[in-house]
Design a protein around this motif. Sequence first.
Motif, mmCIF file in Angstrom:
data_model
loop_
_atom_site.group_PDB
_atom_site.id
_atom_site.type_symbol
_atom_site.label_atom_id
_atom_site.label_comp_id
_atom_site.label_asym_id
_atom_site.label_seq_id
_atom_site.Cartn_x
_atom_site.Cartn_y
_atom_site.Cartn_z
ATOM 1 N N ASP A 176 0.815 -1.217 0.000
ATOM 2 C CA ASP A 176 0.000 0.000 0.000
ATOM 3 C C ASP A 176 0.856 1.278 0.000
ATOM 4 O OD1 ASP A 176 -2.512 1.194 -0.171
ATOM 5 O OD2 ASP A 176 -2.586 1.563 1.994
ATOM 6 N N ARG A 177 1.916 1.234 -0.803
ATOM 7 C CA ARG A 177 2.782 2.400 -0.968
ATOM 8 C C ARG A 177 3.471 2.304 -2.322
ATOM 9 N NH1 ARG A 177 8.613 1.429 1.385
ATOM 10 N NH2 ARG A 177 8.647 -0.833 1.377
ATOM 11 N N PRO A 178 3.877 3.453 -2.863
ATOM 12 C CA PRO A 178 4.616 3.409 -4.127
ATOM 13 C C PRO A 178 5.966 2.704 -3.930
ATOM 14 C CG PRO A 178 3.878 5.641 -3.626
ATOM 15 C CD PRO A 178 3.645 4.819 -2.400
ATOM 16 N N LEU A 179 6.349 1.908 -4.895
ATOM 17 C CA LEU A 179 7.647 1.242 -4.848
ATOM 18 C C LEU A 179 8.527 1.777 -5.968
ATOM 19 C CD1 LEU A 179 6.713 -2.489 -4.163
ATOM 20 C CD2 LEU A 179 7.471 -0.754 -2.530
ATOM 21 N N HIS A 180 9.819 1.839 -5.698
ATOM 22 C CA HIS A 180 10.758 2.342 -6.699
ATOM 23 C C HIS A 180 10.675 1.570 -8.012
ATOM 24 C CE1 HIS A 180 13.570 4.330 -3.499
ATOM 25 N NE2 HIS A 180 12.487 5.034 -3.743
ATOM 26 N N VAL A 181 10.487 0.245 -7.934
ATOM 27 C CA VAL A 181 10.437 -0.536 -9.161
ATOM 28 C C VAL A 181 9.288 -0.065 -10.051
ATOM 29 C CG1 VAL A 181 9.090 -2.438 -8.146
ATOM 30 C CG2 VAL A 181 10.510 -2.842 -10.172
ATOM 31 N N TYR A 182 8.129 0.187 -9.467
ATOM 32 C CA TYR A 182 6.985 0.637 -10.258
ATOM 33 C C TYR A 182 7.169 2.080 -10.719
ATOM 34 C CZ TYR A 182 4.779 -3.509 -8.257
ATOM 35 O OH TYR A 182 4.478 -4.784 -7.874
ATOM 36 N N ARG A 183 7.787 2.887 -9.886
ATOM 37 C CA ARG A 183 8.021 4.286 -10.260
ATOM 38 C C ARG A 183 9.051 4.378 -11.385
ATOM 39 N NH1 ARG A 183 9.646 7.407 -5.378
ATOM 40 N NH2 ARG A 183 9.338 9.184 -6.750
ATOM 41 N N ALA A 184 10.034 3.484 -11.403
ATOM 42 C CA ALA A 184 11.002 3.461 -12.509
ATOM 43 C C ALA A 184 10.329 2.979 -13.788
ATOM 44 C CB ALA A 184 12.191 2.576 -12.146
#
Length: 182
Positions: A26-34
Amino acid sequence: MARVPYVEREDVPKEHRDLLVSSLQDRPLHVYRALGNNPEVLAGLQGFLSSLWSDSGLSDRRRELVILSVTREIGNEYEFHQHVNIARGVGIDDGTIAAVSRGEFDDLDDEEATLLRYALAVVGGEVEDRDHDAITDHYDESAVVGVAALAEGYTALGGIIDALGVELEEEFVGWDPTAESE
């Protein structure tokens, strides 16, 4: 340092914004943000991984054992770290996680040990007839396809993470979560 920027919600089309947030954490993850630098690829990859997650034919425990084994084999700290937390959530203790990380399957039951040996053979490109025969003693063809796809799916994801230089959101738990941190 990441080789691509970590996008913010407002950087992606509205229909893809929810993809930046981990449904488990339930939080943004770096992998998805990249990956959000190409929202369509992010959507496709998440769809693929979601299918592997839910349709592999494995229990939650066995799915996580495969992912831990594969991500350790390819040396991907990011995914190993994420899945240590998930594995704990499905009841896998740190001693088992550490043993799987070391490639020691003696304390697992025969089915789990066979499963992990098969997954590692898939990742190594070394599946022999005996490996296939061993896994089919425990799983039907549908699950065997699911296991092979799960192993290779997380191998591919690990390669993408490495290529983009995606960083952990927190300190790495380590390959052996039972070890005392120094």
